[in-house]
Design a protein around this motif. Structure first.
Motif, PDB file in Angstrom:
ATOM      1  N   CYS A  69       0.822  -1.333   0.137  1.00  0.00           N
ATOM      2  CA  CYS A  69       0.070   0.152  -0.138  1.00  0.00           C
ATOM      3  C   CYS A  69       0.855   1.245  -0.044  1.00  0.00           C
ATOM      4  O   CYS A  69       0.569   2.338   0.528  1.00  0.00           O
ATOM      5  N   ASP A  70       2.016   1.159  -0.710  1.00  0.00           N
ATOM      6  CA  ASP A  70       2.886   2.357  -0.837  1.00  0.00           C
ATOM      7  C   ASP A  70       2.718   3.077  -2.067  1.00  0.00           C
ATOM      8  O   ASP A  70       3.415   4.430  -2.326  1.00  0.00           O
ATOM      9  N   GLY A  71       1.881   2.745  -2.801  1.00  0.00           N
ATOM     10  CA  GLY A  71       1.407   3.528  -4.098  1.00  0.00           C
ATOM     11  C   GLY A  71       2.301   3.034  -5.210  1.00  0.00           C
ATOM     12  O   GLY A  71       2.141   3.215  -6.440  1.00  0.00           O
ATOM     13  N   GLU A  81      -1.175  -3.321  -3.904  1.00  0.00           N
ATOM     14  CA  GLU A  81      -1.808  -2.121  -4.193  1.00  0.00           C
ATOM     15  C   GLU A  81      -3.235  -2.035  -4.332  1.00  0.00           C
ATOM     16  O   GLU A  81      -3.958  -1.272  -4.885  1.00  0.00           O
ATOM     17  N   CYS A  86      -6.102  -2.319   0.895  1.00  0.00           N
ATOM     18  CA  CYS A  86      -5.438  -1.121   1.514  1.00  0.00           C
ATOM     19  C   CYS A  86      -6.221  -0.393   2.178  1.00  0.00           C
ATOM     20  O   CYS A  86      -5.783   0.167   3.350  1.00  0.00           O
ATOM     21  N   CYS A  91      -0.898   1.313   8.263  1.00  0.00           N
ATOM     22  CA  CYS A  91       0.560   1.595   7.934  1.00  0.00           C
ATOM     23  C   CYS A  91       1.566   1.231   9.019  1.00  0.00           C
ATOM     24  O   CYS A  91       1.066   1.197  10.297  1.00  0.00           O
ATOM     25  N   LYS A  97      -0.675   7.529   6.762  1.00  0.00           N
ATOM     26  CA  LYS A  97      -1.881   7.268   5.611  1.00  0.00           C
ATOM     27  C   LYS A  97      -2.421   8.353   4.864  1.00  0.00           C
ATOM     28  O   LYS A  97      -2.969   9.314   5.680  1.00  0.00           O
ATOM     29  N   CYS A  98      -2.398   8.283   3.569  1.00  0.00           N
ATOM     30  CA  CYS A  98      -2.946   9.426   2.687  1.00  0.00           C
ATOM     31  C   CYS A  98      -4.564   9.582   3.003  1.00  0.00           C
ATOM     32  O   CYS A  98      -5.028   8.654   3.358  1.00  0.00           O
ATOM     33  N   GLN A 103      -3.163   4.554   0.836  1.00  0.00           N
ATOM     34  CA  GLN A 103      -1.587   4.740   0.481  1.00  0.00           C
ATOM     35  C   GLN A 103      -0.885   4.939   1.484  1.00  0.00           C
ATOM     36  O   GLN A 103      -1.336   5.923   2.175  1.00  0.00           O
ATOM     37  N   CYS A 104       0.179   4.527   1.986  1.00  0.00           N
ATOM     38  CA  CYS A 104       0.962   4.801   3.020  1.00  0.00           C
ATOM     39  C   CYS A 104       2.343   5.327   2.504  1.00  0.00           C
ATOM     40  O   CYS A 104       3.005   4.657   1.581  1.00  0.00           O
ATOM     41  N   ILE A 105       2.889   6.407   2.845  1.00  0.00           N
ATOM     42  CA  ILE A 105       4.042   7.244   2.590  1.00  0.00           C
ATOM     43  C   ILE A 105       5.170   7.098   3.936  1.00  0.00           C
ATOM     44  O   ILE A 105       4.454   7.183   5.005  1.00  0.00           O
ATOM     45  N   CYS A 117       1.388  11.396  -1.997  1.00  0.00           N
ATOM     46  CA  CYS A 117       0.277  10.977  -2.107  1.00  0.00           C
ATOM     47  C   CYS A 117      -0.646  10.887  -3.432  1.00  0.00           C
ATOM     48  O   CYS A 117      -0.153  12.052  -4.023  1.00  0.00           O
TER      49      CYS A 117
END
Length: 133
Positions: A69-71, A81, A86, A91, A97-98, A103-105, A117
């Motif tokens: 789930c990082d994009g 993904e 996700c 995260c 988490k966006c 998505q997790c950054i 994001c």
């Protein structure tokens, strides 16, 4: 002589019986064994991923858990993904988490001047002005 060697702790022997690789590299999608035995689909289906790794839906590949789930797709089948999966994913420590909830950054990317994001929520002007007061 090599066929008699014993692999050191944390390593496994390739099917050719002459090469040892780190256990975490088994079924990771990259070939380390000269005979490709570390990526054999039949063997990987029954393989348990090493600690800190996550098994893709194709059941033959293990990726680093933080890559989920990082994009950026890391699984050959893009299952890491999957938006539905996700949404329910928490995260790992050090990730944020966006707002899109899929998505997790890296936390240090927040308000870094570049949108990481997909929805640009990490560069939200209101949030960033509050973060930097």
């Amino acid at each position: 002589m090599c066929r008699k060697q014993i692999c050191s702790s944390g390593k496994v022997k390739c099917a050719n019986n002459v090469q040892c690789i780190h256990a975490a590299f088994v079924c990771d999608g990259d070939t380390e064994c000269a005979d490709n035995s570390d990526e054999d689909p039949e063997m990987c289906r029954n393989h348990t991923c090493a600690f800190g790794r996550w098994k893709c839906a194709n059941n033959v590949q293990c990726i680093y858990a933080p890559y989920r789930c990082d994009g950026a797709p890391d699984c050959a089948d893009n299952s890491d993904e999957d938006p539905e999966m996700c949404r329910n994913h928490t995260c790992v420590l050090g990730r944020w988490k966006c707002a899109n909830n899929v998505q997790c950054i890296h936390a240090w990317y927040i308000c870094g001047g570049y949108p990481n994001c997909a929805d640009n929520s990490d560069e939200d002007p209101e949030m960033c002005s509050q973060e930097h007061k």
